[in-house]
Enzyme design. Structure first.
Site, PDB file in Angstrom:
ATOM      1  N   SER A  20      31.024  49.053  36.085  1.00 18.82           N
ATOM      2  CA  SER A  20      30.375  49.246  37.389  1.00 18.82           C
ATOM      3  C   SER A  20      29.363  50.390  37.379  1.00 18.82           C
ATOM      4  O   SER A  20      29.639  51.478  36.857  1.00 18.82           O
ATOM      5  CB  SER A  20      31.441  49.544  38.448  1.00 18.82           C
ATOM      6  OG  SER A  20      30.793  49.800  39.685  1.00 18.82           O
ATOM      7  N   SER A  57      28.253  51.378  40.360  1.00 18.39           N
ATOM      8  CA  SER A  57      28.374  51.949  41.709  1.00 18.39           C
ATOM      9  C   SER A  57      28.661  53.450  41.682  1.00 18.39           C
ATOM     10  O   SER A  57      28.103  54.186  42.502  1.00 18.39           O
ATOM     11  CB  SER A  57      29.452  51.209  42.503  1.00 18.39           C
ATOM     12  OG  SER A  57      29.006  49.904  42.768  1.00 18.39           O
ATOM     13  N   THR A  70      35.649  45.183  44.017  1.00 18.43           N
ATOM     14  CA  THR A  70      34.960  44.206  43.196  1.00 18.43           C
ATOM     15  C   THR A  70      35.992  43.224  42.662  1.00 18.43           C
ATOM     16  O   THR A  70      37.174  43.272  43.041  1.00 18.43           O
ATOM     17  CB  THR A  70      34.101  44.894  42.099  1.00 18.43           C
ATOM     18  OG1 THR A  70      33.332  43.899  41.440  1.00 18.43           O
ATOM     19  CG2 THR A  70      34.934  45.652  41.080  1.00 18.43           C
ATOM     20  N   LYS A  80      38.323  40.777  46.328  1.00 19.03           N
ATOM     21  CA  LYS A  80      37.614  40.690  47.620  1.00 19.03           C
ATOM     22  C   LYS A  80      38.314  39.821  48.659  1.00 19.03           C
ATOM     23  O   LYS A  80      38.214  40.086  49.852  1.00 19.03           O
ATOM     24  CB  LYS A  80      36.193  40.174  47.391  1.00 19.03           C
ATOM     25  CG  LYS A  80      35.349  41.196  46.668  1.00 19.03           C
ATOM     26  CD  LYS A  80      33.932  40.740  46.456  1.00 19.03           C
ATOM     27  CE  LYS A  80      33.209  41.810  45.650  1.00 19.03           C
ATOM     28  NZ  LYS A  80      31.778  41.601  45.582  1.00 19.03           N
ATOM     29  N   ASP A 128      27.863  42.168  50.792  1.00 23.51           N
ATOM     30  CA  ASP A 128      27.292  41.401  49.672  1.00 23.51           C
ATOM     31  C   ASP A 128      26.177  40.455  50.133  1.00 23.51           C
ATOM     32  O   ASP A 128      25.134  40.362  49.495  1.00 23.51           O
ATOM     33  CB  ASP A 128      28.382  40.551  48.985  1.00 23.51           C
ATOM     34  CG  ASP A 128      29.206  41.360  47.994  1.00 23.51           C
ATOM     35  OD1 ASP A 128      28.733  42.420  47.540  1.00 23.51           O
ATOM     36  OD2 ASP A 128      30.319  40.910  47.667  1.00 23.51           O
ATOM     37  N   GLY A 162      34.876  35.700  45.645  1.00 25.83           N
ATOM     38  CA  GLY A 162      34.622  36.639  46.729  1.00 25.83           C
ATOM     39  C   GLY A 162      33.137  36.898  46.970  1.00 25.83           C
ATOM     40  O   GLY A 162      32.682  36.886  48.115  1.00 25.83           O
ATOM     41  N   ALA A 163      32.383  37.121  45.917  1.00 20.25           N
ATOM     42  CA  ALA A 163      30.952  37.406  46.098  1.00 20.25           C
ATOM     43  C   ALA A 163      30.224  36.166  46.610  1.00 20.25           C
ATOM     44  O   ALA A 163      29.355  36.252  47.483  1.00 20.25           O
ATOM     45  CB  ALA A 163      30.346  37.876  44.777  1.00 20.25           C
ATOM     46  N   ARG A 212      38.891  25.684  45.410  1.00 22.49           N
ATOM     47  CA  ARG A 212      38.232  26.903  45.923  1.00 22.49           C
ATOM     48  C   ARG A 212      36.847  26.557  46.485  1.00 22.49           C
ATOM     49  O   ARG A 212      36.432  27.083  47.510  1.00 22.49           O
ATOM     50  CB  ARG A 212      38.117  27.912  44.791  1.00 22.49           C
ATOM     51  CG  ARG A 212      38.348  29.326  45.231  1.00 22.49           C
ATOM     52  CD  ARG A 212      38.477  30.224  44.034  1.00 22.49           C
ATOM     53  NE  ARG A 212      38.492  31.619  44.414  1.00 22.49           N
ATOM     54  CZ  ARG A 212      38.360  32.608  43.557  1.00 22.49           C
ATOM     55  NH1 ARG A 212      38.223  32.355  42.262  1.00 22.49           N
ATOM     56  NH2 ARG A 212      38.373  33.858  43.962  1.00 22.49           N
ATOM     57  N   LEU A 226      23.965  37.200  39.989  1.00 22.11           N
ATOM     58  CA  LEU A 226      24.575  38.385  40.600  1.00 22.11           C
ATOM     59  C   LEU A 226      24.907  39.442  39.554  1.00 22.11           C
ATOM     60  O   LEU A 226      25.073  40.611  39.863  1.00 22.11           O
ATOM     61  CB  LEU A 226      25.854  37.993  41.363  1.00 22.11           C
ATOM     62  CG  LEU A 226      25.691  37.770  42.872  1.00 22.11           C
ATOM     63  CD1 LEU A 226      24.547  36.855  43.203  1.00 22.11           C
ATOM     64  CD2 LEU A 226      26.971  37.280  43.491  1.00 22.11           C
ATOM     65  N   GLY A 260      20.534  40.709  39.386  1.00 21.98           N
ATOM     66  CA  GLY A 260      21.565  41.235  40.285  1.00 21.98           C
ATOM     67  C   GLY A 260      21.375  42.702  40.656  1.00 21.98           C
ATOM     68  O   GLY A 260      22.112  43.216  41.505  1.00 21.98           O
TER      69      GLY A 260
HETATM   70  P1  NAP Z   1      35.854  36.517  41.797  1.00 21.87           P
HETATM   71  O1  NAP Z   1      36.249  36.573  43.233  1.00 21.87           O
HETATM   72  O2  NAP Z   1      36.871  36.780  40.759  1.00 21.87           O
HETATM   73  O3  NAP Z   1      35.196  35.057  41.564  1.00 21.87           O
HETATM   74  C1  NAP Z   1      34.733  34.681  40.300  1.00 21.87           C
HETATM   75  C2  NAP Z   1      34.116  33.283  40.357  1.00 21.87           C
HETATM   76  O4  NAP Z   1      33.621  32.979  39.058  1.00 21.87           O
HETATM   77  C3  NAP Z   1      35.102  32.186  40.711  1.00 21.87           C
HETATM   78  O5  NAP Z   1      34.423  31.143  41.347  1.00 21.87           O
HETATM   79  C4  NAP Z   1      35.605  31.731  39.337  1.00 21.87           C
HETATM   80  O6  NAP Z   1      36.014  30.379  39.272  1.00 21.87           O
HETATM   81  C5  NAP Z   1      34.328  31.858  38.524  1.00 21.87           C
HETATM   82  N1  NAP Z   1      34.646  32.104  37.116  1.00 21.87           N
HETATM   83  C6  NAP Z   1      35.260  33.198  36.600  1.00 21.87           C
HETATM   84  N2  NAP Z   1      35.362  33.083  35.268  1.00 21.87           N
HETATM   85  C7  NAP Z   1      34.815  31.886  34.945  1.00 21.87           C
HETATM   86  C8  NAP Z   1      34.636  31.187  33.729  1.00 21.87           C
HETATM   87  N3  NAP Z   1      35.036  31.726  32.563  1.00 21.87           N
HETATM   88  N4  NAP Z   1      34.049  29.968  33.750  1.00 21.87           N
HETATM   89  C9  NAP Z   1      33.636  29.426  34.930  1.00 21.87           C
HETATM   90  N5  NAP Z   1      33.785  30.044  36.133  1.00 21.87           N
HETATM   91  C10 NAP Z   1      34.364  31.258  36.133  1.00 21.87           C
HETATM   92  O7  NAP Z   1      34.662  37.537  41.482  1.00 21.87           O
HETATM   93  P2  NAP Z   1      33.493  38.030  42.472  1.00 21.87           P
HETATM   94  O8  NAP Z   1      33.917  39.242  43.179  1.00 21.87           O
HETATM   95  O9  NAP Z   1      33.039  36.853  43.248  1.00 21.87           O
HETATM   96  O10 NAP Z   1      32.374  38.481  41.414  1.00 21.87           O
HETATM   97  C11 NAP Z   1      31.722  37.517  40.643  1.00 21.87           C
HETATM   98  C12 NAP Z   1      30.575  38.131  39.854  1.00 21.87           C
HETATM   99  O11 NAP Z   1      29.558  38.619  40.719  1.00 21.87           O
HETATM  100  C13 NAP Z   1      30.983  39.299  38.966  1.00 21.87           C
HETATM  101  O12 NAP Z   1      30.284  39.156  37.743  1.00 21.87           O
HETATM  102  C14 NAP Z   1      30.472  40.503  39.729  1.00 21.87           C
HETATM  103  O13 NAP Z   1      30.171  41.590  38.865  1.00 21.87           O
HETATM  104  C15 NAP Z   1      29.212  39.944  40.357  1.00 21.87           C
HETATM  105  N6  NAP Z   1      28.818  40.681  41.571  1.00 21.87           N
HETATM  106  C16 NAP Z   1      27.631  41.359  41.565  1.00 21.87           C
HETATM  107  C17 NAP Z   1      27.243  42.030  42.707  1.00 21.87           C
HETATM  108  C18 NAP Z   1      25.934  42.788  42.734  1.00 21.87           C
HETATM  109  O14 NAP Z   1      25.804  43.677  43.569  1.00 21.87           O
HETATM  110  N7  NAP Z   1      24.965  42.447  41.916  1.00 21.87           N
HETATM  111  C19 NAP Z   1      28.052  42.035  43.849  1.00 21.87           C
HETATM  112  C20 NAP Z   1      29.233  41.313  43.817  1.00 21.87           C
HETATM  113  C21 NAP Z   1      29.615  40.637  42.664  1.00 21.87           C
HETATM  114  P3  NAP Z   1      37.513  29.901  39.690  1.00 21.87           P
HETATM  115  O15 NAP Z   1      37.522  29.814  41.179  1.00 21.87           O
HETATM  116  O16 NAP Z   1      37.630  28.581  39.018  1.00 21.87           O
HETATM  117  O17 NAP Z   1      38.455  30.947  39.141  1.00 21.87           O
END
Ligand code: NAP
Length: 303
Positions: free
Chosen positions: A26, A28, A73, A77, A113, A140-141, A166, A242, A265
């Site tokens: 992170s 942040s 994160t 979320k 977000d 979550g994002a 989901r 992202l 992102g």
């Molecule tokens: P999360 O709630 O854990 O959700 C992750 C998502 O990605 C779910 O839909 C999951 O699918 C999918 N996923 C995870 N691993 C995978 C894989 N190996 N193959 C295919 N799909 C996969 O995480 P989140 O909080 O949404 O964050 C997601 C990403 O966004 C992270 O990389 C985070 O760093 C980034 N992000 C960036 C910002 C920014 O400010 N730029 C802000 C927020 C988040 P399933 O539902 O099938 O498990």
């Protein structure tokens, strides 16, 4: 080498931070500590690696420990919601929280977000009104981003996720908020196989202006597969990721090669962080200081 300014921490320093698992990637902490310093606020921002089984205990410790505000994160979320006292309108609508405000011993969940992501588009003169959005991931994002895009006038959402239920849950939420929205969802697991044929039905280029957004973590690690088959990327599309480290993910590089416009992102990181900063401090975020800290972090820090 990065040297935290520990000497400026005193008995009066107020603590902010981020809960995640993992959290070491992170940026942040760098971004918020630079902002606190610029405004001479006696605050510091720390990373806390909190595994899912420990989330409830960690949240219950916020008030006794005197922590003044937090970000969340992946993967917390959505899971955090039952442990909070109140939710902002955005957090309620999206069912996801990325910022906790501590107000009079109450924990209030916010979601910055979506607004942060849209601000990063607007900064590049991209207005999502009328767009078809192809959203990769439904975590979550994705929830915060999807809700905000619908509020800003996106016309169609195509949700693609490994776990179909989901994606279905997010589709139901979007339809309940905007019954006239066109929503479809598809299952795809790019780590196991590229399911080209079922995908092609939902994502052909067509005439509609299209915004493809990767909200999965695929692209953070060196050997990750692409989260979307590159042959479907169209030069007319806007492709956003992202992920902010690497700043140009393999998906963004593939999209750029096809002639598409790309959005990294880093803009979302900056703007969602600035909104959280303003919730906690009630001060205007020093956005250029925060931007410089993010850029410096990306160029100098190892993940
Ligand atoms: P999360 O709630 O854990 O959700 C992750 C998502 O990605 C779910 O839909 C999951 O699918 C999918 N996923 C995870 N691993 C995978 C894989 N190996 N193959 C295919 N799909 C996969 O995480 P989140 O909080 O949404 O964050 C997601 C990403 O966004 C992270 O990389 C985070 O760093 C980034 N992000 C960036 C910002 C920014 O400010 N730029 C802000 C927020 C988040 P399933 O539902 O099938 O498990």
């Amino acid at each position: 080498m990065f040297m935290p300014k520990l000497l400026s921490i005193t008995g009066k320093t107020k603590v902010f931070g981020i809960f995640g698992d993992p959290v070491s990637h992170s940026l942040s902490p760098l971004m918020h500590n630079a902002a606190f310093e610029a405004l001479h606020l006696p605050y510091c921002y720390l990373p806390f690696e909190v595994a899912p089984p420990g989330l409830e205990r960690a949240i219950r410790a916020i008030i006794p420990l005197g922590i003044k505000g937090l970000n969340l994160t992946a993967p917390h979320k959505e899971a955090v919601i039952p442990f909070l006292d109140r939710l902002s309108r955005e957090a309620q609508k999206s069912g996801a929280v990325n910022t906790i405000e501590v107000a009079h011993d109450l924990l209030i969940g916010h979601n910055t977000d979506g607004r942060g992501f849209v601000a990063s588009l607007m900064e590049m003169n991209i207005d999502p009104e009328g767009y078809r959005v192809i959203l990769l991931g439904a975590g979550g994002a994705a929830r915060g981003v999807a809700i905000e895009l619908v509020e800003k006038g996106a016309e169609e959402m195509v949700l693609i996720n490994r776990n179909l239920q989901r994606a279905r849950n997010l589709a139901d939420r979007l339809i309940s908020l905007s019954p006239r929205l066109k929503v479809s969802f598809l299952e795809a697991d790019f780590e196991r196989s590229h399911l080209h044929s079922p995908l092609s039905a939902g994502v052909e280029a067509g005439n509609q202006t299209t915004l493809l957004i990767n909200t999965t973590p695929l692209g953070m690690k060196e050997n990750d597969p692409l989260p979307f088959p590159p042959q479907f990327l169209d030069p007319s599309w806007v492709v956003a990721d992202l992920i902010y480290r690497p700043q140009e993910t393999p998906l963004l590089l593939a999209a750029q090669k096809r002639g598409a416009k790309i959005v990294s992102g880093t803009g979302m990181l900056l703007h969602q962080g600035a909104l959280a900063f303003e919730i906690w401090t009630k001060e205007k975020a020093p956005i250029e200081v925060m931007r410089a800290a993010v850029q410096k972090g990306i160029s100098t820090h190892q993940p």
